[in-house]
Design an enzyme around this catalytic site. Structure first.
Site, PDB file in Angstrom:
ATOM      1  N   ASP A  74       0.852  -1.182   0.000  1.00  0.00           N
ATOM      2  CA  ASP A  74       0.000   0.000   0.000  1.00  0.00           C
ATOM      3  C   ASP A  74       0.897   1.244   0.000  1.00  0.00           C
ATOM      4  O   ASP A  74       1.671   1.447   0.927  1.00  0.00           O
ATOM      5  CB  ASP A  74      -0.880  -0.040   1.257  1.00  0.00           C
ATOM      6  CG  ASP A  74      -1.778   1.172   1.354  1.00  0.00           C
ATOM      7  OD1 ASP A  74      -2.413   1.481   0.338  1.00  0.00           O
ATOM      8  OD2 ASP A  74      -1.822   1.794   2.415  1.00  0.00           O
ATOM      9  N   THR A 133      -3.171   5.230  -3.887  1.00  0.00           N
ATOM     10  CA  THR A 133      -2.096   5.965  -3.229  1.00  0.00           C
ATOM     11  C   THR A 133      -0.774   5.778  -3.955  1.00  0.00           C
ATOM     12  O   THR A 133       0.070   6.657  -3.941  1.00  0.00           O
ATOM     13  CB  THR A 133      -1.943   5.510  -1.779  1.00  0.00           C
ATOM     14  OG1 THR A 133      -1.873   4.096  -1.758  1.00  0.00           O
ATOM     15  CG2 THR A 133      -3.117   5.955  -0.961  1.00  0.00           C
ATOM     16  N   THR A 134      -0.586   4.625  -4.575  1.00  0.00           N
ATOM     17  CA  THR A 134       0.649   4.415  -5.324  1.00  0.00           C
ATOM     18  C   THR A 134       0.574   5.142  -6.658  1.00  0.00           C
ATOM     19  O   THR A 134       1.502   5.846  -7.048  1.00  0.00           O
ATOM     20  CB  THR A 134       0.879   2.917  -5.573  1.00  0.00           C
ATOM     21  OG1 THR A 134       0.695   2.234  -4.355  1.00  0.00           O
ATOM     22  CG2 THR A 134       2.253   2.663  -6.090  1.00  0.00           C
ATOM     23  N   ASP A 150      -8.903  -0.478   1.805  1.00  0.00           N
ATOM     24  CA  ASP A 150      -8.840   0.198   0.508  1.00  0.00           C
ATOM     25  C   ASP A 150     -10.077  -0.117  -0.306  1.00  0.00           C
ATOM     26  O   ASP A 150     -10.711   0.776  -0.870  1.00  0.00           O
ATOM     27  CB  ASP A 150      -7.601  -0.271  -0.272  1.00  0.00           C
ATOM     28  CG  ASP A 150      -6.347   0.450   0.183  1.00  0.00           C
ATOM     29  OD1 ASP A 150      -6.445   1.177   1.194  1.00  0.00           O
ATOM     30  OD2 ASP A 150      -5.303   0.271  -0.446  1.00  0.00           O
TER      31      ASP A 150
END
Lengths: 536, 526
Positions: B62, B95-96, B388
């Site tokens: 994550d 988020t990445t 997520d």
């Protein structure tokens, strides 16, 4: 350090521990000061104008700030040099007085000093230079008076104000949305402005921010936003037509300041004390209830028991509301701040049309929005932005724009930006210089040259050939006697700032000239710098 | 590199112009490269070892978790860490991607700067490109809000897409169903607090399940009933040890032992009275946030009431929400208190632990997901992945627009931006082309991480999109070729994609605008 001898030929000491101190004197001292000031000014120079760049500042604790606001940059640079600090103070005072033009004033002061240095090399006395600057400053401000124009606006016609704010915002990160942001700022200022007295109390405009969303989501709340939530998770999230009691006393048993002891030595007294305590809590809540309040805003906390009692009585409450917010709330809702429960009466309550708790994103962030207050004179700008640094920068930019709008309400004269006023003043000063005899003439000419530093920096930052564009504009101003020509930073294709709608407030420009000249005079008058050498 | 200008404090440094820009590019690109390998369904994980005592280990892919845990000194890198954190707070997933996109934008911008293009020109180009890309994104999104069956299918596809890059990918079908069931139970209220996740080591991930009631990881007091049907529950937050006297300055002063005993008895009476008051609510279960001492526990046991102590703060709020009761702190008005209720409370065993299970609760929205797995690291990662997925689903329930995934939107946006660049005169167009290249870097990275020939696949995709404007081609990671993403069922939430696009552009703009970095002297710490 020079040695001094008395009449018997014995050396004596003038300054205590003088061998440990470094000292520079005379022209050297002035030059050292100028060098330091130039360095500071150079840092700000590239942030000037709509295409100015930002600075990234890392604080001692590792936090990152990205900004192009001159005052913020200088403040966070932690300048150590004394003369450098003077310039920091300079931009701060511009910030306090006007709120905008903090970069420009530093650039101008730097340029003035730079040109003074050349004069000193020619052998002109620093004080003569200072005198010349003083005279030139007078000529320049007189010229500003001449070229200023006034513009009309009213509560319904705020378009001119918006345009001015847009000029301020165009150099900031919100440039993309300058129209949207400028409208928000102007509406906020107009909402709280006292147009008859021509005064704006900026305390009534609160800028609140929350990370997340996009800049487009920034909006104006005609009321107050508090970063708090209801004290009990099960209180209603939305209240309509509610009366507020604003308290600054805690929901707790009394705590007299005088030292005292309650002694318990028998079971009866123990029981009695317990009953008293319970009664105290119910009394407090009852007093609030009796006054007819529908929402309690408390500056202090209250414990679980009081919390539940309130909940039970159907009285929503907010705890730990800060002092500033309490005052704002009181102003907006028309309520009185009540320091004691016993003084709570129905007429001291405030009123709001709606109080809502809103939540954000996936975390448990909540905020209270209080709208529809009888006294509309308090507004909040609620800012959203992609990350913390963007958010802080937006807040700073909005502050600048709000200040500009405020200045216009105070004094509705404007002058045209884009370096137009500086070039015009420069021409005026030069013309005046020809009528003066003596070294002062040189100083005035230097002042005229220094004024051109601002349009030069503007052109440079916009990627235009600086000298070429400056001289072209200068020539046209001379020929056409048109003080509205400036540097075309945005590449629109015209040099006429009236068409480009680039204004600045007259107050701000005049203040810049005054402040920069004053600081220069001060620095030029220094002829001896004594400082302790580096500590061992 | 850094020059001492003589006016700053000792220990402070300043970097200007090219140097400053270089430092921020290097920092930002390094961060992007760090998380790059975790992107996509075949992304790899990272091990993070904490510095503190115990040196606990986290295994995750994550982006936000990785970036949160590493210590960074470069200010530009901190900007990227911050956007990934905001992405996590705001939509929970992507988020990445947001960091990788910002990194790619800066990498492209660096080359343009080296070609002597002014950063402001690049920014102007980026802004227009972003606006154009946003338009494409909006027009290619679609919504099945009115059709429940199709909407559920969309949700499951989205959950599967999100989960496929995580540790749960093996059982993504199972977990996607689980997450969608949980979200749909919320009935659009979007309150993720009502979904309670309990992690118990043991068993396999496959044994994780969704429970329709509420499970509380606490114990029932000694000697009290272990099973209550049609329970009336009082949820309280009150001290059940000894009631402190709150009046300031009160103290007990006695002169004989007998009186101490008297007061003690009075105290006990007080507690008994309180317990009786509580019992007078006619309840069969009492749940308190604070400790319950032995003495009151005994009273409750005598009355045959189940008492549960020390339900922590979040627990108690959730319980109150789930059971539909108030959180009570005073007990003088039994009639006015709203009690919670549920059909059955019982003690259940998961693995070796005993937990309390509330079923048939009033608020049908609540549910509990019990995660099982071989080790606590796996469980933590599973928790993050599920979180997520839940966040993305919640975002989709709020804004029902969905969009195909698998590199499809990036290719489509890149194409539109490139076309715009073709029409735009001036240097800005170079920046737009760079923007398009940065967008294409995302599918390329997904391919690279899966060990596929990225150049081949991305150019195939590009050709497919160029030939047919309505093409739905994206990456089929399983087969290692371009495939129809609609058939593959790779869906993503529109809001997530939009947030990625706007945050990444904003962040790269911010870093590009910098031409001077001033680092203050680090504060001395003792």
């Amino acid at each position: 350090m020079s040695l001094v001898y008395d009449e018997y030929g014995r050396p004596f000491i003038i300054i205590k521990e003088q061998e440990k101190k470094s000292r520079i004197k005379g022209i050297e001292a002035v030059k050292a000061s100028i060098l330091a000031a130039k360095t500071v000014a150079r840092t700000c120079r590239s942030s000037l104008g709509p295409k100015g760049m930002d600075k990234m500042l890392q604080s001692p604790d590792g936090d990152v700030t990205i900004t192009n606001d001159g005052a913020t940059i200088l403040e966070m640079m932690e300048v150590e040099n004394q003369i450098g600090k003077l310039l920091v103070e300079l931009s701060k005072s511009q910030d306090h007085e006007i709120g905008d033009g903090t970069t420009g004033v530093v650039v101008l002061a730097g340029a003035l000093l730079e040109h003074a240095e050349a004069l000193l090399d020619m052998g002109i006395h620093p004080l003569r230079v200072a005198e010349g600057y003083e005279m030139a400053c007078k000529v320049a401000t007189d010229n500003l008076e001449k070229i200023k124009s006034t513009f009309e606006f009213s509560k319904d016609d705020i378009e001119p104000l918006i345009k001015t704010c847009m000029t301020t915002l165009s150099s900031k990160i919100v440039g993309r949305l300058k129209r949207h942001m400028a409208e928000i700022c102007v509406k906020a200022v107009v909402a709280v402005a006292d147009l008859d007295r021509r005064d704006v109390n900026l305390d009534l405009i609160k800028v609140e921010g929350k990370v997340g969303g996009t800049m487009e989501d920034t909006r104006l709340v005609e009321g107050i936003v508090i970063d708090k939530d209801f004290s009990h998770p099960q209180m209603p999230k939305e209240l309509k037509d509610v009366k507020l009691a604003i308290l600054t006393c805690p929901f707790e048993p009394p705590k007299p300041k005088t030292k005292h002891k309650v002694e318990i030595d028998t079971v009866e007294k123990f029981e009695e004390l317990r009953k008293q305590e319970q009664k105290y809590f119910t009394d407090m809540v009852q007093l609030c209830k009796d006054s007819g309040a529908g929402l309690i805003i408390c500056q202090w906390g209250f414990d679980d028991e009081a919390n539940h009692l309130l909940m039970h009585e159907g009285l929503p409450a907010v705890r730990w509301v800060g002092g500033v917010e309490i005052e704002l709330l009181a102003m907006a809702t028309g309520g009185r701040i009540v320091p004691r429960f016993s003084e709570l009466t129905p007429e001291k309550l405030g009123f709001a049309k709606s109080v809502t708790e809103i939540s954000f994103g996936t975390t448990k962030d909540k905020m209270l929005v209080i709208e529809g207050c009888p006294n509309l004179k308090a507004v909040t700008i609620f800012v959203r932005g992609g990350n913390k640094m963007v958010l802080d920068e937006i807040k700073r930019s909005l502050h600048d724009a709000i200040c500009v709008a405020r200045n216009l309400v105070r004094d509705n004269s404007i002058i045209y930006g884009g370096g137009a006023s500086e070039i015009s003043c420069s021409l005026a000063v030069e013309a005046a210089a020809h009528e003066v005899v003596g070294d002062v003439q040189y100083a005035m000419r230097a002042f005229a040259d220094a004024l051109e530093a601002v349009p030069l920096a503007l052109a440079e930052n916009s990627g235009l050939p600086p000298i070429e564009s400056l001289t072209a504009v200068r020539k046209r101003q001379m020929e056409e006697n048109n003080p509205y020509l400036g540097i075309d930073c945005n590449d629109i294709g015209t040099n006429d700032m009236r068409e480009q709608n680039v204004f600045e407030t007259f107050l701000s420009k005049r203040q810049q000239l005054f402040l920069a000249t004053q600081v220069c005079k001060m620095i030029l008058k220094i002829d001896d710098v004594i400082k302790p050498s580096e500590y061992e | 590199m850094s020059q001492q200008s003589g006016i700053l404090q000792q220990g402070a440094s300043e970097e200007r112009g090219e140097n400053a820009r270089l430092a921020s590019f290097v920092g930002a690109v390094a961060i992007a490269d760090l998380v790059k390998s975790t992107l996509g369904p075949k992304g790899m994980d990272k091990i993070l070892q904490s510095m503190g005592r115990g040196q606990s280990i986290t295994v995750t892919n994550d982006g936000a978790t990785i970036l949160k845990s590493i210590y960074i000194d470069n200010p530009a890198a901190k900007v990227l860490v911050d956007i990934s954190k905001v992405q996590d707070d705001e939509v929970g997933d992507g988020t990445t991607s947001v960091v990788v996109l910002a990194g790619e934008l800066l990498r492209e911008a660096e080359q343009l700067v080296n070609q002597k293009i002014h950063p402001m020109t690049i920014i102007a180009g980026f802004r227009e490109a972003c606006e154009c890309a946003r338009g494409v994104l909006e027009s290619s999104a679609f919504s099945n809000q009115d059709d429940d069956v199709a909407f559920r299918k969309d949700l499951i596809n989205i959950a599967k897409t999100t989960l496929s890059s995580k540790i749960l990918t093996g059982d993504k079908e199972h977990f996607a169903n689980l997450a969608v069931d949980a979200i749909l139970r919320l009935k659009g209220s979007g309150n993720l607090e009502a979904i309670h996740i309990i992690k118990k080591p043991g068993g396999t991930l496959k044994e994780s399940y969704l429970d329709e009631g509420y499970i509380l990881d606490k114990k029932i007091g000694v000697g009290q009933p272990k099973r209550v049907e049609n329970a009336r529950i009082l949820v309280a937050n009150t001290a059940m040890d000894t009631d402190k006297i709150k009046i300031y300055g009160a103290r007990v002063r006695v002169d004989s032992m007998a009186k101490v005993a008297d007061i003690e008895a009075a105290e006990k009476d007080k507690m008994r009275e309180k317990c009786n008051k509580i019992l007078s609510h006619d309840i069969s279960c009492f749940i308190n946030r604070q400790l319950i001492y032995n003495f009151p526990e005994e009273i409750f046991a005598d009355a045959g009431v189940m008492a549960i102590e020390h339900a922590d703060f979040d627990g108690i709020e959730n319980l109150a929400l789930v059971l539909g009761g108030e959180i009570v702190s005073t007990f003088d008005d039994p009639a006015g208190v709203k009690l919670g209720s549920c059909k059955l409370i019982e003690e259940i065993m998961i693995g070796e632990d005993r937990l309390i299970h509330f079923s048939g609760v009033a608020l049908g929205e609540a549910c509990t997901i019990v995660l099982r797995g071989a080790s606590s690291h796996i469980l933590d990662e599973a928790d993050r992945s599920l979180h997520d997925a839940l966040c993305v689903l919640q975002a989709t329930v709020k804004d029902s627009r969905v969009i195909y995934g698998g590199g499809y939107p990036e290719m489509k946006m890149a194409k539109a931006v490139e076309e715009l660049a073709g029409r735009t005169p001036g240097k800005k167009s170079l920046a737009m082309e760079a923007f398009a290249r940065a967008l294409r870097a995302l599918p390329a990275t997904i391919c690279d991480n899966a060990g596929l020939d990225s150049s081949e696949i991305v150019s195939n995709l590009r050709a497919a999109h160029g030939a047919d404007p309505n093409s739905r081609m994206g990456i089929d990671v399983v087969k290692g070729e371009a495939g129809d993403v609609a058939e593959l069922g790779i869906y993503e939430a529109f809001r997530v994609k939009l947030q990625i696009l706007s945050s990444a552009t904003e962040a790269s703009e911010m870093i590009l605008r910098v031409d001077d970095i001033i680092t203050c002297k680090p504060r001395q710490r003792q």
